[in-house]
Design an enzyme around this catalytic site. Structure first.
Site, mmCIF file in Angstrom:
data_model
loop_
_atom_site.group_PDB
_atom_site.id
_atom_site.type_symbol
_atom_site.label_atom_id
_atom_site.label_comp_id
_atom_site.label_asym_id
_atom_site.label_seq_id
_atom_site.Cartn_x
_atom_site.Cartn_y
_atom_site.Cartn_z
ATOM 1 N N HIS A 72 0.852 -1.192 0.000
ATOM 2 C CA HIS A 72 0.000 0.000 0.000
ATOM 3 C C HIS A 72 0.884 1.236 0.000
ATOM 4 O O HIS A 72 1.824 1.329 0.779
ATOM 5 C CB HIS A 72 -0.915 0.022 1.241
ATOM 6 C CG HIS A 72 -2.154 -0.814 1.067
ATOM 7 N ND1 HIS A 72 -3.302 -0.567 1.753
ATOM 8 C CD2 HIS A 72 -2.407 -1.881 0.270
ATOM 9 C CE1 HIS A 72 -4.234 -1.442 1.387
ATOM 10 N NE2 HIS A 72 -3.706 -2.269 0.492
ATOM 11 N N TYR A 200 -9.767 5.288 7.011
ATOM 12 C CA TYR A 200 -9.950 5.628 8.434
ATOM 13 C C TYR A 200 -11.017 6.708 8.478
ATOM 14 O O TYR A 200 -10.808 7.803 7.946
ATOM 15 C CB TYR A 200 -8.656 6.184 9.015
ATOM 16 C CG TYR A 200 -7.546 5.177 9.215
ATOM 17 C CD1 TYR A 200 -6.663 4.860 8.183
ATOM 18 C CD2 TYR A 200 -7.361 4.559 10.453
ATOM 19 C CE1 TYR A 200 -5.629 3.940 8.373
ATOM 20 C CE2 TYR A 200 -6.328 3.641 10.651
ATOM 21 C CZ TYR A 200 -5.473 3.339 9.601
ATOM 22 O OH TYR A 200 -4.455 2.440 9.794
ATOM 23 N N PRO A 292 -4.813 0.631 18.262
ATOM 24 C CA PRO A 292 -4.441 0.125 16.933
ATOM 25 C C PRO A 292 -4.647 1.126 15.786
ATOM 26 O O PRO A 292 -4.335 0.827 14.646
ATOM 27 C CB PRO A 292 -5.339 -1.095 16.758
ATOM 28 C CG PRO A 292 -6.409 -0.957 17.748
ATOM 29 C CD PRO A 292 -5.899 -0.116 18.863
ATOM 30 N N LYS A 296 0.492 0.146 14.843
ATOM 31 C CA LYS A 296 1.851 0.148 15.365
ATOM 32 C C LYS A 296 2.141 -0.921 16.408
ATOM 33 O O LYS A 296 3.295 -1.058 16.840
ATOM 34 C CB LYS A 296 2.150 1.530 15.992
ATOM 35 C CG LYS A 296 2.179 2.659 14.987
ATOM 36 C CD LYS A 296 3.347 2.513 14.032
ATOM 37 C CE LYS A 296 3.164 3.332 12.764
ATOM 38 N NZ LYS A 296 3.375 2.544 11.546
ATOM 39 N N TYR A 384 3.447 6.615 9.585
ATOM 40 C CA TYR A 384 2.631 5.445 9.247
ATOM 41 C C TYR A 384 3.491 4.345 8.615
ATOM 42 O O TYR A 384 3.353 3.165 8.979
ATOM 43 C CB TYR A 384 1.497 5.839 8.303
ATOM 44 C CG TYR A 384 0.394 4.786 8.222
ATOM 45 C CD1 TYR A 384 0.476 3.716 7.329
ATOM 46 C CD2 TYR A 384 -0.709 4.843 9.067
ATOM 47 C CE1 TYR A 384 -0.509 2.737 7.279
ATOM 48 C CE2 TYR A 384 -1.706 3.876 9.020
ATOM 49 C CZ TYR A 384 -1.590 2.819 8.127
ATOM 50 O OH TYR A 384 -2.564 1.840 8.066
#
Ligand code: FAS
Ligand code: PHB
Length: 389
Positions: A72, A200, A292, A296, A384
Protein backbone atom coordinates in the site's frame (compact mmCIF):
# COMPACT_ATOMS: atom_id res chain seq x y z
CA UNK A 1 17.78 -27.68 31.04
CA UNK A 2 20.03 -24.83 29.91
CA UNK A 3 19.94 -22.29 27.07
CA UNK A 4 21.54 -18.95 26.32
CA UNK A 5 18.30 -16.93 26.05
CA UNK A 6 15.02 -17.94 27.71
CA UNK A 7 12.11 -16.38 25.80
CA UNK A 8 8.82 -16.05 27.66
CA UNK A 9 5.96 -15.90 25.14
CA UNK A 10 5.45 -17.45 21.72
CA UNK A 11 3.75 -14.53 19.98
CA UNK A 12 5.39 -12.55 17.15
CA UNK A 13 8.03 -10.97 19.42
CA UNK A 14 9.26 -14.21 20.94
CA UNK A 15 9.12 -16.17 17.71
CA UNK A 16 10.97 -13.56 15.65
CA UNK A 17 13.64 -13.13 18.33
CA UNK A 18 14.23 -16.88 18.51
CA UNK A 19 14.81 -17.09 14.75
CA UNK A 20 17.13 -14.08 14.69
CA UNK A 21 19.20 -15.56 17.54
CA UNK A 22 19.37 -18.90 15.73
CA UNK A 23 20.68 -17.13 12.63
CA UNK A 24 23.87 -16.23 14.50
CA UNK A 25 24.13 -19.47 16.50
CA UNK A 26 22.64 -18.26 19.77
CA UNK A 27 20.42 -20.84 21.47
CA UNK A 28 17.01 -20.05 22.97
CA UNK A 29 13.92 -21.79 24.32
CA UNK A 30 10.44 -20.31 23.85
CA UNK A 31 7.98 -20.92 26.71
CA UNK A 32 4.36 -20.34 25.61
CA UNK A 33 1.30 -20.46 27.84
CA UNK A 34 -1.15 -21.44 25.10
CA UNK A 35 -1.16 -24.14 22.43
CA UNK A 36 0.33 -23.38 19.03
CA UNK A 37 -3.14 -23.62 17.45
CA UNK A 38 -4.49 -21.05 19.91
CA UNK A 39 -1.71 -18.57 19.16
CA UNK A 40 -2.00 -19.10 15.41
CA UNK A 41 -5.76 -18.58 15.61
CA UNK A 42 -5.55 -15.03 16.92
CA UNK A 43 -6.86 -12.27 14.59
CA UNK A 44 -4.88 -9.09 15.26
CA UNK A 45 -2.76 -6.69 13.23
CA UNK A 46 -2.98 -6.28 9.49
CA UNK A 47 -0.34 -3.75 8.38
CA UNK A 48 3.42 -4.43 8.36
CA UNK A 49 6.12 -1.77 8.24
CA UNK A 50 9.14 -2.30 5.99
CA UNK A 51 11.30 -2.81 9.09
CA UNK A 52 9.32 -5.89 10.08
CA UNK A 53 9.28 -7.17 6.49
CA UNK A 54 13.08 -6.79 6.40
CA UNK A 55 13.47 -8.76 9.65
CA UNK A 56 11.26 -11.55 8.28
CA UNK A 57 13.41 -11.61 5.13
CA UNK A 58 16.55 -11.71 7.29
CA UNK A 59 15.40 -14.98 8.86
CA UNK A 60 14.07 -16.39 5.58
CA UNK A 61 10.40 -16.21 6.58
CA UNK A 62 9.14 -13.70 3.98
CA UNK A 63 8.37 -16.07 1.11
CA UNK A 64 4.58 -16.28 1.49
CA UNK A 65 4.45 -12.64 2.56
CA UNK A 66 6.14 -11.63 -0.72
CA UNK A 67 3.69 -13.73 -2.70
CA UNK A 68 0.49 -12.83 -0.86
CA UNK A 69 1.17 -9.50 0.86
CA UNK A 70 -0.31 -6.36 -0.72
CA UNK A 71 1.83 -3.20 -0.92
CA UNK A 72 0.00 0.00 0.00
CA UNK A 73 1.36 3.39 -1.05
CA UNK A 74 -1.21 5.58 0.68
CA UNK A 75 -4.24 5.64 2.94
CA UNK A 76 -7.52 7.56 3.14
CA UNK A 77 -8.83 9.58 6.07
CA UNK A 78 -12.46 10.71 5.90
CA UNK A 79 -14.61 13.11 7.91
CA UNK A 80 -18.26 12.47 7.09
CA UNK A 81 -18.22 12.61 3.26
CA UNK A 82 -14.99 14.55 3.03
CA UNK A 83 -12.06 12.28 2.00
CA UNK A 84 -8.33 13.01 2.16
CA UNK A 85 -5.87 10.59 0.56
CA UNK A 86 -2.43 10.72 2.12
CA UNK A 87 0.19 9.38 -0.24
CA UNK A 88 3.19 7.59 1.23
CA UNK A 89 5.17 7.37 -2.00
CA UNK A 90 5.05 11.17 -2.55
CA UNK A 91 7.19 11.56 0.55
CA UNK A 92 8.77 8.28 1.61
CA UNK A 93 10.33 5.65 -0.60
CA UNK A 94 8.71 2.72 1.19
CA UNK A 95 5.20 1.25 1.28
CA UNK A 96 3.50 -0.72 4.02
CA UNK A 97 2.48 -4.31 3.37
CA UNK A 98 -1.00 -5.60 4.17
CA UNK A 99 -0.53 -9.15 5.50
CA UNK A 100 -2.25 -10.42 8.64
CA UNK A 101 -0.39 -10.99 11.91
CA UNK A 102 -2.14 -14.36 11.93
CA UNK A 103 -0.17 -15.30 8.78
CA UNK A 104 3.08 -13.87 10.15
CA UNK A 105 2.69 -16.02 13.26
CA UNK A 106 1.99 -19.14 11.20
CA UNK A 107 5.04 -18.47 9.03
CA UNK A 108 7.25 -17.97 12.09
CA UNK A 109 6.04 -21.19 13.72
CA UNK A 110 6.56 -23.13 10.49
CA UNK A 111 10.14 -21.86 10.22
CA UNK A 112 10.88 -22.74 13.84
CA UNK A 113 9.57 -26.24 13.27
CA UNK A 114 11.66 -26.69 10.11
CA UNK A 115 14.77 -25.57 11.98
CA UNK A 116 14.09 -27.67 15.05
CA UNK A 117 13.99 -24.73 17.47
CA UNK A 118 13.16 -25.59 21.08
CA UNK A 119 9.89 -24.51 22.57
CA UNK A 120 7.37 -25.66 25.17
CA UNK A 121 3.65 -25.01 24.79
CA UNK A 122 0.95 -24.86 27.43
CA UNK A 123 3.32 -23.98 30.23
CA UNK A 124 2.07 -22.51 33.51
CA UNK A 125 3.47 -21.07 36.73
CA UNK A 126 6.27 -19.29 34.87
CA UNK A 127 8.55 -17.47 37.32
CA UNK A 128 11.82 -15.62 36.76
CA UNK A 129 14.75 -15.77 39.20
CA UNK A 130 18.22 -14.32 39.86
CA UNK A 131 17.68 -11.66 37.19
CA UNK A 132 20.30 -9.39 38.79
CA UNK A 133 22.99 -12.05 38.48
CA UNK A 134 24.79 -13.42 35.40
CA UNK A 135 22.98 -16.75 35.94
CA UNK A 136 19.25 -16.07 35.84
CA UNK A 137 16.73 -18.87 35.56
CA UNK A 138 13.09 -19.51 34.73
CA UNK A 139 10.89 -22.09 36.42
CA UNK A 140 7.66 -23.38 34.95
CA UNK A 141 5.23 -26.27 34.95
CA UNK A 142 4.63 -28.40 31.88
CA UNK A 143 2.74 -31.72 31.67
CA UNK A 144 2.24 -31.53 35.40
CA UNK A 145 5.97 -31.45 36.12
CA UNK A 146 8.10 -28.59 37.43
CA UNK A 147 11.04 -27.48 35.32
CA UNK A 148 13.96 -25.09 35.73
CA UNK A 149 15.61 -23.44 32.72
CA UNK A 150 19.09 -22.02 33.38
CA UNK A 151 20.06 -19.21 31.01
CA UNK A 152 22.22 -16.13 30.46
CA UNK A 153 19.36 -13.78 29.57
CA UNK A 154 15.54 -13.69 29.76
CA UNK A 155 13.47 -12.02 26.99
CA UNK A 156 10.03 -11.06 28.30
CA UNK A 157 7.87 -11.40 25.17
CA UNK A 158 4.73 -12.42 27.04
CA UNK A 159 2.43 -9.57 26.14
CA UNK A 160 0.47 -7.10 28.23
CA UNK A 161 -0.86 -9.69 30.69
CA UNK A 162 2.34 -11.69 31.01
CA UNK A 163 4.56 -12.18 34.07
CA UNK A 164 7.83 -10.66 32.85
CA UNK A 165 7.03 -6.98 33.43
CA UNK A 166 5.92 -7.85 36.97
CA UNK A 167 9.41 -9.21 37.65
CA UNK A 168 10.73 -5.63 37.60
CA UNK A 169 10.28 -4.33 41.18
CA UNK A 170 7.52 -1.76 41.65
CA UNK A 171 10.02 0.76 43.04
CA UNK A 172 12.03 0.44 39.81
CA UNK A 173 9.16 0.33 37.31
CA UNK A 174 7.40 3.47 36.06
CA UNK A 175 4.17 2.84 34.16
CA UNK A 176 2.40 5.38 31.97
CA UNK A 177 -1.15 4.64 30.86
CA UNK A 178 -4.09 6.22 29.06
CA UNK A 179 -7.28 4.13 28.76
CA UNK A 180 -9.64 5.31 26.00
CA UNK A 181 -13.40 5.52 26.70
CA UNK A 182 -14.28 3.21 23.82
CA UNK A 183 -13.27 -0.02 22.10
CA UNK A 184 -13.15 -1.41 18.56
CA UNK A 185 -15.69 -3.95 17.36
CA UNK A 186 -13.92 -5.87 14.59
CA UNK A 187 -15.40 -8.11 11.91
CA UNK A 188 -13.64 -10.39 9.43
CA UNK A 189 -15.67 -11.30 6.33
CA UNK A 190 -14.98 -13.23 3.14
CA UNK A 191 -15.96 -10.27 0.99
CA UNK A 192 -13.96 -8.03 -1.36
CA UNK A 193 -12.55 -4.91 0.34
CA UNK A 194 -14.62 -1.77 -0.13
CA UNK A 195 -11.52 0.09 -1.37
CA UNK A 196 -8.03 -0.93 -2.48
CA UNK A 197 -6.52 1.18 0.32
CA UNK A 198 -7.50 1.53 3.98
CA UNK A 199 -10.16 4.07 4.95
CA UNK A 200 -9.95 5.63 8.43
CA UNK A 201 -13.31 7.35 8.97
CA UNK A 202 -14.36 9.97 11.52
CA UNK A 203 -18.14 10.42 11.55
CA UNK A 204 -20.66 11.96 13.94
CA UNK A 205 -21.55 8.39 14.95
CA UNK A 206 -17.94 7.49 15.69
CA UNK A 207 -14.84 5.99 14.10
CA UNK A 208 -14.75 3.24 11.49
CA UNK A 209 -11.90 1.51 9.67
CA UNK A 210 -12.08 -0.38 6.39
CA UNK A 211 -9.12 -2.74 6.04
CA UNK A 212 -8.41 -6.07 4.41
CA UNK A 213 -6.32 -9.24 4.35
CA UNK A 214 -6.57 -10.07 0.64
CA UNK A 215 -8.86 -9.44 -2.32
CA UNK A 216 -11.56 -11.61 -0.80
CA UNK A 217 -11.03 -11.19 2.91
CA UNK A 218 -11.94 -7.88 4.52
CA UNK A 219 -11.41 -6.53 8.02
CA UNK A 220 -13.69 -3.81 9.34
CA UNK A 221 -13.89 -2.02 12.68
CA UNK A 222 -16.30 0.41 14.28
CA UNK A 223 -15.75 2.33 17.50
CA UNK A 224 -18.04 0.98 20.21
CA UNK A 225 -18.86 1.66 23.86
CA UNK A 226 -16.92 -0.10 26.62
CA UNK A 227 -20.18 -1.56 27.88
CA UNK A 228 -21.02 -3.18 24.54
CA UNK A 229 -20.72 -6.90 23.91
CA UNK A 230 -20.15 -8.83 20.71
CA UNK A 231 -23.51 -10.55 21.14
CA UNK A 232 -25.18 -7.10 21.05
CA UNK A 233 -24.20 -6.85 17.38
CA UNK A 234 -25.82 -8.91 14.64
CA UNK A 235 -24.01 -8.90 11.30
CA UNK A 236 -26.84 -6.83 9.84
CA UNK A 237 -26.53 -4.23 12.60
CA UNK A 238 -22.77 -4.06 12.11
CA UNK A 239 -22.98 -3.53 8.35
CA UNK A 240 -25.73 -0.92 8.71
CA UNK A 241 -23.65 1.02 11.25
CA UNK A 242 -20.46 0.77 9.19
CA UNK A 243 -22.30 2.20 6.17
CA UNK A 244 -23.45 5.16 8.25
CA UNK A 245 -19.87 6.01 9.24
CA UNK A 246 -17.97 5.80 5.94
CA UNK A 247 -18.34 8.19 2.98
CA UNK A 248 -21.51 7.61 0.98
CA UNK A 249 -19.62 6.64 -2.19
CA UNK A 250 -17.86 3.88 -0.27
CA UNK A 251 -20.99 2.80 1.59
CA UNK A 252 -22.70 2.37 -1.77
CA UNK A 253 -19.92 0.00 -2.90
CA UNK A 254 -19.65 -2.00 0.34
CA UNK A 255 -20.12 -5.74 -0.16
CA UNK A 256 -21.47 -7.31 3.01
CA UNK A 257 -21.51 -10.94 4.05
CA UNK A 258 -21.47 -13.23 7.09
CA UNK A 259 -18.82 -12.47 9.71
CA UNK A 260 -16.28 -15.27 10.19
CA UNK A 261 -14.83 -13.55 13.23
CA UNK A 262 -16.25 -10.83 15.47
CA UNK A 263 -14.54 -9.41 18.56
CA UNK A 264 -14.18 -6.30 20.69
CA UNK A 265 -10.75 -4.97 21.68
CA UNK A 266 -10.22 -2.26 24.31
CA UNK A 267 -7.94 0.66 23.49
CA UNK A 268 -5.14 1.89 25.68
CA UNK A 269 -1.77 3.59 25.50
CA UNK A 270 0.73 2.10 27.90
CA UNK A 271 4.49 2.20 28.45
CA UNK A 272 6.65 0.56 31.12
CA UNK A 273 10.01 2.12 31.89
CA UNK A 274 12.65 0.77 32.00
CA UNK A 275 12.33 -2.07 29.48
CA UNK A 276 15.19 -3.98 31.09
CA UNK A 277 16.23 -4.98 34.59
CA UNK A 278 19.36 -7.02 35.22
CA UNK A 279 19.34 -9.84 32.66
CA UNK A 280 15.62 -9.36 31.81
CA UNK A 281 14.65 -7.52 28.62
CA UNK A 282 11.01 -6.70 27.75
CA UNK A 283 9.84 -6.72 24.11
CA UNK A 284 6.55 -5.75 22.44
CA UNK A 285 3.28 -5.77 24.31
CA UNK A 286 5.03 -6.87 27.52
CA UNK A 287 6.46 -3.34 27.64
CA UNK A 288 4.04 -1.12 25.72
CA UNK A 289 0.59 -0.98 24.14
CA UNK A 290 -0.81 1.39 21.55
CA UNK A 291 -4.38 1.93 20.32
CA UNK A 292 -4.44 0.12 16.93
CA UNK A 293 -5.37 3.32 15.04
CA UNK A 294 -1.80 3.81 13.85
CA UNK A 295 -1.19 0.10 13.08
CA UNK A 296 1.85 0.15 15.37
CA UNK A 297 1.39 -2.63 17.93
CA UNK A 298 3.02 -5.45 16.04
CA UNK A 299 5.43 -3.10 14.28
CA UNK A 300 6.84 -1.60 17.48
CA UNK A 301 7.29 -5.12 18.84
CA UNK A 302 9.47 -5.73 15.78
CA UNK A 303 11.73 -2.75 16.44
CA UNK A 304 12.21 -3.88 20.05
CA UNK A 305 13.22 -7.31 18.80
CA UNK A 306 15.67 -5.72 16.38
CA UNK A 307 17.37 -3.72 19.16
CA UNK A 308 17.49 -6.69 21.54
CA UNK A 309 18.84 -9.01 18.87
CA UNK A 310 21.59 -6.51 18.00
CA UNK A 311 22.47 -6.24 21.69
CA UNK A 312 22.61 -10.00 22.25
CA UNK A 313 24.60 -10.55 19.08
CA UNK A 314 27.06 -7.91 20.34
CA UNK A 315 27.41 -9.79 23.61
CA UNK A 316 27.89 -13.26 22.17
CA UNK A 317 29.57 -12.55 18.84
CA UNK A 318 31.47 -9.27 19.29
CA UNK A 319 32.14 -9.49 23.02
CA UNK A 320 30.58 -6.07 23.57
CA UNK A 321 27.77 -5.29 26.03
CA UNK A 322 27.12 -1.80 24.65
CA UNK A 323 23.94 -2.93 22.86
CA UNK A 324 22.34 -4.71 25.79
CA UNK A 325 23.25 -1.91 28.18
CA UNK A 326 21.62 0.65 25.84
CA UNK A 327 18.62 -1.52 24.94
CA UNK A 328 15.94 0.11 27.06
CA UNK A 329 16.94 3.68 26.17
CA UNK A 330 17.15 2.87 22.45
CA UNK A 331 13.84 1.00 22.37
CA UNK A 332 11.99 3.61 24.44
CA UNK A 333 13.18 6.45 22.21
CA UNK A 334 11.29 4.92 19.28
CA UNK A 335 8.41 3.58 21.45
CA UNK A 336 7.44 7.05 22.69
CA UNK A 337 7.34 8.44 19.13
CA UNK A 338 5.08 5.53 18.14
CA UNK A 339 2.91 6.15 21.20
CA UNK A 340 2.55 9.78 20.17
CA UNK A 341 1.51 8.94 16.61
CA UNK A 342 -0.99 6.30 17.77
CA UNK A 343 -2.48 8.71 20.32
CA UNK A 344 -2.65 11.48 17.69
CA UNK A 345 -4.42 9.28 15.12
CA UNK A 346 -6.84 8.07 17.81
CA UNK A 347 -7.57 11.60 19.03
CA UNK A 348 -8.07 12.84 15.47
CA UNK A 349 -10.43 10.11 14.29
CA UNK A 350 -12.61 9.04 17.23
CA UNK A 351 -15.57 10.70 18.94
CA UNK A 352 -15.07 11.09 22.70
CA UNK A 353 -18.05 11.16 25.12
CA UNK A 354 -16.96 14.46 26.70
CA UNK A 355 -16.05 16.17 23.42
CA UNK A 356 -17.16 19.82 23.15
CA UNK A 357 -18.17 21.69 19.99
CA UNK A 358 -14.74 23.28 20.07
CA UNK A 359 -13.06 19.85 20.20
CA UNK A 360 -15.00 18.79 17.09
CA UNK A 361 -13.91 21.95 15.31
CA UNK A 362 -10.31 21.10 16.17
CA UNK A 363 -10.66 17.65 14.58
CA UNK A 364 -12.16 19.17 11.46
CA UNK A 365 -9.45 21.85 11.26
CA UNK A 366 -6.72 19.22 11.70
CA UNK A 367 -8.11 17.27 8.75
CA UNK A 368 -8.48 20.44 6.66
CA UNK A 369 -4.86 21.35 7.44
CA UNK A 370 -3.80 17.83 6.50
CA UNK A 371 -5.60 18.08 3.17
CA UNK A 372 -3.97 21.44 2.30
CA UNK A 373 -0.48 20.94 3.71
CA UNK A 374 2.07 18.57 2.13
CA UNK A 375 4.31 18.90 5.20
CA UNK A 376 1.48 17.61 7.41
CA UNK A 377 0.86 14.75 5.00
CA UNK A 378 4.57 13.94 5.02
CA UNK A 379 4.60 13.79 8.82
CA UNK A 380 1.69 11.33 8.77
CA UNK A 381 3.29 9.30 5.97
CA UNK A 382 6.67 9.02 7.71
CA UNK A 383 5.05 7.83 10.94
CA UNK A 384 2.63 5.45 9.25
CA UNK A 385 5.20 3.66 7.05
CA UNK A 386 7.49 3.37 10.07
CA UNK A 387 10.12 5.52 11.71
CA UNK A 388 13.71 4.37 11.18
CA UNK A 389 15.11 1.82 13.61
P1 FAS B 1 1.50 -11.07 22.11
O1 FAS B 1 0.49 -10.68 23.14
O2 FAS B 1 1.08 -11.24 20.70
O3 FAS B 1 2.17 -12.47 22.51
C1 FAS B 1 2.51 -12.75 23.86
C2 FAS B 1 2.48 -14.26 24.02
O4 FAS B 1 2.89 -14.57 25.36
C3 FAS B 1 1.09 -14.85 23.83
O5 FAS B 1 1.13 -15.90 22.90
C4 FAS B 1 0.69 -15.32 25.23
O6 FAS B 1 -0.09 -16.49 25.19
C5 FAS B 1 2.05 -15.59 25.86
N1 FAS B 1 2.07 -15.48 27.33
C6 FAS B 1 1.41 -14.59 28.10
N2 FAS B 1 1.69 -14.82 29.40
C7 FAS B 1 2.55 -15.87 29.45
C8 FAS B 1 3.18 -16.59 30.48
N3 FAS B 1 3.00 -16.25 31.77
N4 FAS B 1 3.98 -17.62 30.18
C9 FAS B 1 4.19 -17.96 28.88
N5 FAS B 1 3.61 -17.33 27.83
C10 FAS B 1 2.79 -16.30 28.12
N6 FAS B 1 -1.81 -4.31 16.56
C11 FAS B 1 -1.93 -3.69 15.36
O7 FAS B 1 -0.94 -3.17 14.84
N7 FAS B 1 -3.16 -3.66 14.71
C12 FAS B 1 -4.27 -4.27 15.25
O8 FAS B 1 -5.36 -4.22 14.67
C13 FAS B 1 -4.18 -4.92 16.49
N8 FAS B 1 -5.27 -5.55 17.05
C14 FAS B 1 -5.14 -6.16 18.29
C15 FAS B 1 -6.24 -6.79 18.91
C16 FAS B 1 -6.10 -7.39 20.18
C17 FAS B 1 -7.30 -8.07 20.84
C18 FAS B 1 -4.87 -7.35 20.85
C19 FAS B 1 -4.71 -7.97 22.22
C20 FAS B 1 -3.77 -6.72 20.24
C21 FAS B 1 -3.89 -6.14 18.96
N9 FAS B 1 -2.81 -5.52 18.32
C22 FAS B 1 -2.91 -4.91 17.12
C23 FAS B 1 -1.53 -5.50 18.94
C24 FAS B 1 -0.88 -6.85 18.66
O9 FAS B 1 -0.74 -7.03 17.29
C25 FAS B 1 0.42 -6.85 19.41
O10 FAS B 1 1.13 -5.65 19.20
C26 FAS B 1 1.30 -8.01 19.05
O11 FAS B 1 0.58 -9.20 19.23
C27 FAS B 1 2.53 -7.94 19.94
O12 FAS B 1 3.17 -9.14 19.88
P2 FAS B 1 3.87 -9.75 21.20
O13 FAS B 1 4.70 -8.70 21.83
O14 FAS B 1 4.50 -11.02 20.76
O15 FAS B 1 2.69 -10.02 22.23
C1 PHB C 1 -6.22 -4.37 10.48
O1 PHB C 1 -6.28 -4.63 9.26
O2 PHB C 1 -6.52 -5.21 11.37
C2 PHB C 1 -5.77 -3.00 10.90
C3 PHB C 1 -5.20 -2.16 9.95
C4 PHB C 1 -4.80 -0.88 10.34
C5 PHB C 1 -4.98 -0.48 11.65
C6 PHB C 1 -5.53 -1.34 12.60
C7 PHB C 1 -5.93 -2.61 12.21
O3 PHB C 1 -4.59 0.77 12.02
Amino acid sequence: MRTQVAIIGGGPSGLLLSLLLKSVGISSVVLERQSRAHVEGRIRAGVLEQGLVDLLRKVGVAGRLEREGIEHHGTILSYENDRVRVSFSDFVDQPVVVYGQTEVTKDLYAAREERGLAGVFEVSDVALGDLKTDAPFVTYTADGLSHRLECDFVAGCDGFRGVSRQAIPLDVRREYEKVYPFGWLGVLSETPPVHHELIYANSERGFALCSMRNENLSRYYIQCGLDEKVEDWSDEAFWAELKRRIPEEDAARLVTGPSIEKSIAPLRSFVCEPMQWGRLFLCGDAAHIVPPTGAKGLNSAASDVHYLFEGLRGHYVDGSDDGIEAYSARALDRVWKVERFSWWMTSLLHRFPDQSGFDLKMQRAELAFLRETPAAQEALARNYVGLPY
